[in-house]
Enzyme design. Structure first.
Site, mmCIF file in Angstrom:
data_model
loop_
_atom_site.group_PDB
_atom_site.id
_atom_site.type_symbol
_atom_site.label_atom_id
_atom_site.label_comp_id
_atom_site.label_asym_id
_atom_site.label_seq_id
_atom_site.Cartn_x
_atom_site.Cartn_y
_atom_site.Cartn_z
ATOM 1 N N LYS A 180 38.328 37.437 75.730
ATOM 2 C CA LYS A 180 37.556 36.809 74.665
ATOM 3 C C LYS A 180 36.551 37.801 74.095
ATOM 4 C CE LYS A 180 34.520 34.996 78.211
ATOM 5 N NZ LYS A 180 35.190 35.825 79.235
ATOM 6 N N TYR B 123 29.878 32.517 75.286
ATOM 7 C CA TYR B 123 29.682 31.678 76.472
ATOM 8 C C TYR B 123 28.918 30.407 76.111
ATOM 9 C CZ TYR B 123 31.316 35.461 79.469
ATOM 10 O OH TYR B 123 32.084 36.430 80.070
#
Length: 371
Positions: free
Chosen positions: A134, A218
């Protein structure tokens, strides 16, 4: 890629049943494979060599089979350390020839963000299943191309959201889903660290952006998986000291809010100049919070219910989040089921990141349409 704050599953005992139930995408009860599926690790930076590669020996369904790097010295060093034959060490120039190696079933792309799409698509075209770090890519258009390539090849595409395989994060999701906090009303999610200069993450052509394309994901992903629904509107503000030489072409801090269909709100932080690693979801009957929330290890959880706050401790997992993630793609490749963090999950985050950047740039709330 990995969470830089610490820079950066089957639970034992009573937690085993929980995690088995929480991972519906692939069967954890199937028979062991005749052989472990082989990973080719693409990009031998610190995250790959310090966090990923050492964990493959602990996998039940996967193993390290090949290495890909543009640095011959790294190929020699890690090839020797992990007993990878020279025939299974690739440069970027001959990367496509992995299609001819039957020992490679899976490819883990651990490269700078701007290279994710190219090397994931080429892996799919080579007939391999793909795990990509990611953020999935630097644009939603690239994400869509990656998804299309995997579908055309008939292969799996998974994104490296390791926290989805971490027991405390999974417990938080389950507590909210089960109604422990009542109706969720507010989510706070904060991630940040003081970034050191002279690294590719501060170079927009490689990173695609600043903290939002790194540590901010996140906060973004946590808010989504805690809410259990997709946001319909975002509003963001950027704070960057352009006199700081680190931020010549990327942002430092972004604060943003997301509104969900239920009326719940998420207040999120992404920062390259302050330390954060926490989230909390507060509902009509209580709250659940983690700090640290998404570090490599050491997660701590507190819950509040009926006026009482207490710390909650889970059993030590048989598989940590890294091993759980690596095994998940291998097992899904064998079973034919979709990963719980598929390419579509990465695409949803990139569409939101684009909306967050647009909101900060234009100074207004942006309506979000999720496919």
């Amino acid at each position: 890629m990995g969470n830089r704050q610490s820079r950066r599953e089957v639970l034992t005992g009573s937690g085993a049943a929980f995690l088995a139930a929480a991972l519906p995408a692939c069967s954890w009860a199937q028979e062991a494979p005749k052989r472990k599926l082989g990973y080719a690790i693409v990009g031998l930076g610190s995250y790959a060599t310090r966090q990923i590669m050492p964990r493959l020996k602990d996998c039940e369904f996967a193993k390290l089979a090949a290495l890909v790097s543009g640095t011959p010295e790294k190929l020699e060093r890690y090839g020797t350390e992990y007993s990878i034959p020279k025939t299974h060490r690739y440069s970027y120039a001959n990367y496509d020839s992995i299609r001819d190696n039957p020992d490679i079933d899976l490819v883990y792309v651990v490269l700078p963000n701007s290279m994710h799409a190219e090397y994931s698509i080429r892996a799919s075209q080579a007939g391999k299943h793909v795990l990509c770090e990611k953020p999935m890519a630097v644009s939603s258009a690239e994400c869509e191309a990656m998804i299309a390539a995997a579908k055309k090849a008939g292969k799996k595409l998974m994104i490296g959201y390791r926290s989805r395989f971490e027991p405390y994060n999974r417990e938080a999701i389950e507590l909210v889903k089960s109604g422990f906090v009542g109706r969720p009303r507010l989510i706070t999610a904060e991630h940040g660290f003081n970034i050191q200069p002279n690294q590719w993450r501060l170079d927009r052509p490689l990173s695609g952006g600043g903290s939002m394309m790194d540590i901010g994901i996140y906060s973004l992903n946590a808010a989504r998986y805690l809410a259990g629904e997709e946001p319909v509107e975002v509003s963001a503000m950027e704070s960057t000291d352009k006199n700081d030489p680190r931020f010549g072409n990327v942002e430092d801090r972004i604060d943003w809010q997301m509104r969900f269909p239920s009326g719940a709100l998420a207040n999120c932080v992404s920062s390259y100049t302050s330390h954060h690693n926490a989230y909390r979801v507060t509902g009509t009957q209580g709250w659940v919070g983690l700090e640290p929330a998404t570090s490599y290890e050491g997660q701590l959880m507190w819950v509040r219910k009926s006026g009482k706050t207490e710390q909650r401790t889970l059993p030590v997992p048989a598989k940590n989040q890294f091993v759980g993630q690596l095994d998940h793609l291998a097992e899904c490749a064998m079973s034919g089921r979709e990963p719980i963090v598929s390419g579509e999950e990465g695409l949803r985050d990139l569409r939101l990141i684009e909306a967050i950047y647009r909101s900060a740039r234009e100074g207004k709330a942006i309506r979000v349409l999720q496919a």
